[in-house]
Design an enzyme around this catalytic site. Sequence first.
Site, PDB file in Angstrom:
ATOM      1  N   PHE A  66      18.010 -32.712  33.369  1.00 56.86           N
ATOM      2  CA  PHE A  66      17.564 -31.448  33.953  1.00 56.86           C
ATOM      3  C   PHE A  66      16.701 -31.761  35.158  1.00 56.86           C
ATOM      4  O   PHE A  66      15.494 -31.976  35.060  1.00 56.86           O
ATOM      5  CB  PHE A  66      16.796 -30.645  32.910  1.00 56.86           C
ATOM      6  CG  PHE A  66      16.470 -29.250  33.343  1.00 56.86           C
ATOM      7  CD1 PHE A  66      17.473 -28.381  33.727  1.00 56.86           C
ATOM      8  CD2 PHE A  66      15.161 -28.804  33.371  1.00 56.86           C
ATOM      9  CE1 PHE A  66      17.179 -27.090  34.132  1.00 56.86           C
ATOM     10  CE2 PHE A  66      14.862 -27.515  33.775  1.00 56.86           C
ATOM     11  CZ  PHE A  66      15.868 -26.662  34.156  1.00 56.86           C
ATOM     12  N   ALA A  67      17.325 -31.803  36.322  1.00 58.14           N
ATOM     13  CA  ALA A  67      16.648 -32.205  37.557  1.00 58.14           C
ATOM     14  C   ALA A  67      15.843 -31.045  38.130  1.00 58.14           C
ATOM     15  O   ALA A  67      16.327 -29.908  38.192  1.00 58.14           O
ATOM     16  CB  ALA A  67      17.676 -32.678  38.584  1.00 58.14           C
ATOM     17  N   HIS A  68      14.614 -31.353  38.583  1.00 57.88           N
ATOM     18  CA  HIS A  68      13.763 -30.317  39.172  1.00 57.88           C
ATOM     19  C   HIS A  68      12.581 -30.996  39.845  1.00 57.88           C
ATOM     20  O   HIS A  68      12.345 -32.193  39.667  1.00 57.88           O
ATOM     21  CB  HIS A  68      13.267 -29.332  38.121  1.00 57.88           C
ATOM     22  CG  HIS A  68      12.446 -29.974  37.042  1.00 57.88           C
ATOM     23  ND1 HIS A  68      12.994 -30.772  36.071  1.00 57.88           N
ATOM     24  CD2 HIS A  68      11.107 -29.959  36.811  1.00 57.88           C
ATOM     25  CE1 HIS A  68      12.039 -31.215  35.269  1.00 57.88           C
ATOM     26  NE2 HIS A  68      10.879 -30.750  35.697  1.00 57.88           N
ATOM     27  N   ALA A  69      11.819 -30.226  40.586  1.00 61.21           N
ATOM     28  CA  ALA A  69      10.586 -30.691  41.206  1.00 61.21           C
ATOM     29  C   ALA A  69       9.625 -29.511  41.270  1.00 61.21           C
ATOM     30  O   ALA A  69       9.961 -28.394  40.855  1.00 61.21           O
ATOM     31  CB  ALA A  69      10.852 -31.255  42.602  1.00 61.21           C
TER      32      ALA A  69
END
Length: 264
Positions: A66-69
């Site tokens: 779950f890619a995020h920033a």
Amino acid sequence: MGTLGELVHDDAVALDVTVDGWEDAVRHAGRLLERVEVAGAAYTQSMIDSVHEKGPYIVIAPGFAFAHARPSEAVLRTGMSWVRLAEPVEFGHDRNDPVTLVVALAAKDADAHQAAMAELATVIADPERKAALDAAATPDEVLELLRGGGDEAAPEPQPERARQRRRGSTRNHILTVCGNGVGTSLFLKNTLEKVLDQWGWGPYITVEATDTVSARGKAKEADLIMTSAEIGRALGDLGVPMRIIDDFTSTKEIDAALRASYDV
């Protein structure tokens, strides 16, 4: 708040994508967000930088990253992308590698996507729906499955004595922690709250999703911290019990961690 089906744009789904390692997988998911004008290129790079800095904490379930920033000016609106890989890739996670599905989130703030997060957690944890998504032949089929919803079983409360123990002996507060406070910590929060509802403890406990910086100041007000191994190492000893969760979609794993923490 948008639902999962609303936040995954029609043109932000890519299936059977060939990539050259985990960084390329995250970059591909970010470029889909760029294509549908959810976020700019700077946000894609920040998702990659976050993994370089904090490790593979975004791999929160077997085969799922779950890619995020953090929210930033590079985020134009809240949205998600969905990338199914042709061949699995290694992110470096001890338990959940290799990854075949990368979902990327860009959020304007920590509140705009909580309903979608709850839906996504339910989808990934449901073997039948997850298998259907893995077998989907077209992006339209993926979107139909995401927008189809699903019924959950009614909670089965635990005995009254357990609820009384929970009310009378603790601060009634648990922290779920990730690097940015808007992604994996919310995912874990949703699954944890599901377990608490099954126990009948939902009305008596609050769960707060937060980031590593804030967690250091809030730890003294919590009974327990739940997080990933990578974030746990970064936090160190904050003076309260910490439980490491490998599969953020596993109610069974979280149930066991709660039982060990509260002597149930």
